[in-house]
Design a protein around this motif. Structure first.
Motif, PDB file in Angstrom:
ATOM      1  N   ALA A 158       0.830  -1.212   0.000  1.00 20.39           N
ATOM      2  CA  ALA A 158       0.000   0.000   0.000  1.00 20.39           C
ATOM      3  C   ALA A 158       0.863   1.261   0.000  1.00 20.39           C
ATOM      4  O   ALA A 158       0.462   2.284  -0.558  1.00 20.39           O
ATOM      5  CB  ALA A 158      -0.939   0.000   1.208  1.00 20.39           C
ATOM      6  N   LEU A 159       2.057   1.195   0.608  1.00 18.24           N
ATOM      7  CA  LEU A 159       2.968   2.353   0.589  1.00 18.24           C
ATOM      8  C   LEU A 159       3.291   2.757  -0.846  1.00 18.24           C
ATOM      9  O   LEU A 159       3.322   3.945  -1.169  1.00 18.24           O
ATOM     10  CB  LEU A 159       4.269   2.022   1.316  1.00 18.24           C
ATOM     11  N   HIS A 160       3.538   1.767  -1.717  1.00 15.68           N
ATOM     12  CA  HIS A 160       3.866   2.057  -3.112  1.00 15.68           C
ATOM     13  C   HIS A 160       2.679   2.725  -3.826  1.00 15.68           C
ATOM     14  O   HIS A 160       2.864   3.656  -4.604  1.00 15.68           O
ATOM     15  CB  HIS A 160       4.255   0.772  -3.848  1.00 15.68           C
ATOM     16  N   VAL A 161       1.476   2.226  -3.554  1.00 18.63           N
ATOM     17  CA  VAL A 161       0.278   2.802  -4.175  1.00 18.63           C
ATOM     18  C   VAL A 161       0.061   4.226  -3.656  1.00 18.63           C
ATOM     19  O   VAL A 161      -0.211   5.142  -4.434  1.00 18.63           O
ATOM     20  CB  VAL A 161      -0.970   1.925  -3.898  1.00 18.63           C
ATOM     21  N   LEU A 162       0.208   4.407  -2.346  1.00 13.29           N
ATOM     22  CA  LEU A 162       0.012   5.722  -1.746  1.00 13.29           C
ATOM     23  C   LEU A 162       1.049   6.724  -2.260  1.00 13.29           C
ATOM     24  O   LEU A 162       0.729   7.877  -2.520  1.00 13.29           O
ATOM     25  CB  LEU A 162       0.077   5.615  -0.217  1.00 13.29           C
ATOM     26  N   LYS A 163       2.273   6.273  -2.441  1.00 16.89           N
ATOM     27  CA  LYS A 163       3.318   7.150  -2.975  1.00 16.89           C
ATOM     28  C   LYS A 163       2.942   7.602  -4.386  1.00 16.89           C
ATOM     29  O   LYS A 163       3.084   8.769  -4.737  1.00 16.89           O
ATOM     30  CB  LYS A 163       4.679   6.443  -2.970  1.00 16.89           C
ATOM     31  N   GLY A 164       2.445   6.687  -5.210  1.00 17.17           N
ATOM     32  CA  GLY A 164       2.013   7.062  -6.558  1.00 17.17           C
ATOM     33  C   GLY A 164       0.896   8.093  -6.530  1.00 17.17           C
ATOM     34  O   GLY A 164       0.898   9.054  -7.310  1.00 17.17           O
ATOM     35  N   ALA A 165      -0.048   7.921  -5.605  1.00 15.17           N
ATOM     36  CA  ALA A 165      -1.162   8.866  -5.483  1.00 15.17           C
ATOM     37  C   ALA A 165      -0.665  10.227  -4.982  1.00 15.17           C
ATOM     38  O   ALA A 165      -1.113  11.272  -5.459  1.00 15.17           O
ATOM     39  CB  ALA A 165      -2.215   8.304  -4.532  1.00 15.17           C
ATOM     40  N   THR A 166       0.279  10.208  -4.057  1.00 12.99           N
ATOM     41  CA  THR A 166       0.836  11.456  -3.520  1.00 12.99           C
ATOM     42  C   THR A 166       1.584  12.220  -4.607  1.00 12.99           C
ATOM     43  O   THR A 166       1.477  13.435  -4.713  1.00 12.99           O
ATOM     44  CB  THR A 166       1.764  11.151  -2.327  1.00 12.99           C
ATOM     45  N   ARG A 167       2.277  11.480  -5.428  1.00 14.02           N
ATOM     46  CA  ARG A 167       3.004  12.102  -6.545  1.00 14.02           C
ATOM     47  C   ARG A 167       2.015  12.686  -7.550  1.00 14.02           C
ATOM     48  O   ARG A 167       2.199  13.789  -8.057  1.00 14.02           O
ATOM     49  CB  ARG A 167       3.899  11.049  -7.204  1.00 14.02           C
ATOM     50  N   LYS A 168       0.945  11.927  -7.840  1.00 11.17           N
ATOM     51  CA  LYS A 168      -0.040  12.384  -8.816  1.00 11.17           C
ATOM     52  C   LYS A 168      -0.763  13.649  -8.333  1.00 11.17           C
ATOM     53  O   LYS A 168      -0.914  14.606  -9.095  1.00 11.17           O
ATOM     54  CB  LYS A 168      -1.064  11.275  -9.083  1.00 11.17           C
ATOM     55  N   VAL A 169      -1.186  13.673  -7.084  1.00  8.42           N
ATOM     56  CA  VAL A 169      -1.978  14.793  -6.563  1.00  8.42           C
ATOM     57  C   VAL A 169      -1.106  16.000  -6.213  1.00  8.42           C
ATOM     58  O   VAL A 169      -1.450  17.137  -6.528  1.00  8.42           O
ATOM     59  CB  VAL A 169      -2.815  14.350  -5.331  1.00  8.42           C
ATOM     60  N   LEU A 170       0.022  15.755  -5.562  1.00  3.59           N
ATOM     61  CA  LEU A 170       0.840  16.868  -5.063  1.00  3.59           C
ATOM     62  C   LEU A 170       2.130  17.102  -5.850  1.00  3.59           C
ATOM     63  O   LEU A 170       2.765  18.137  -5.696  1.00  3.59           O
ATOM     64  CB  LEU A 170       1.227  16.619  -3.592  1.00  3.59           C
TER      65      LEU A 170
END
Length: 147
Positions: free
Chosen positions: A9-21
């Motif tokens: 989930a850390l990898h998925v969350l990192k991708g989302a954080t990169r996409k949004v912020l």
């Protein structure tokens, strides 16, 4: 198994954080059972809306059932192929000559020697626990639970 899901989930969350912020650099990660924390370098305090969007994007990616792909490459080959995208703020020791590159296609890429789920759907549900922004260090901490 739960820690494998939480770590993935850390990898998925990192991708989302990169996409949004647009946050590129991970400062630290933490996993304990179903609880995880991702800390990224970021220049300003995000809004509640941005934090919520990160978790919506992450859950959408989890629901897609995207495969986790792992490539084992020489460090030189990995750096030539992917550049600094594979690294975080905490360095891989220089004596490590072979890297495992974990890829969620079109979403996240990271050098990582941990075990991962086969596809994002196996993570289950990711829920925001709490978040904080440390202005002095320019760090955003996202704490979450995998259900």
């Amino acid at each position: 198994m739960i820690e494998i899901r939480t770590h993935s989930a850390l990898h998925v969350l990192k991708g989302a954080t990169r996409k949004v912020l647009g946050a590129k650099w991970t400062a630290s990660t933490y996993v304990n059972g179903p609880h995880g924390r991702l800390t990224v370098q970021f220049e300003r305090k995000p809004t509640e809306e941005e934090i919520n969007r990160i978790f919506v994007e992450a859950q959408n990616k989890i629901n897609e059932g995207v495969p986790f792909i792992t490539e084992k490459l020489s460090r030189e080959e990995a750096e030539k192929k992917y550049g600094d995208e594979i690294y975080d703020l905490f360095p891989v020791p220089q004596e490590v000559k072979e890297l495992y590159i974990v890829i969620i296609p079109g979403w996240n890429i990271n050098a990582c020697n941990k075990q991962h789920v086969n596809n994002t759907k196996e993570i289950g549900e990711i829920k925001l626990d709490h978040w904080r922004y440390r202005n002095a260090k320019k760090l955003l901490e996202l704490s979450f639970n995998v259900i």
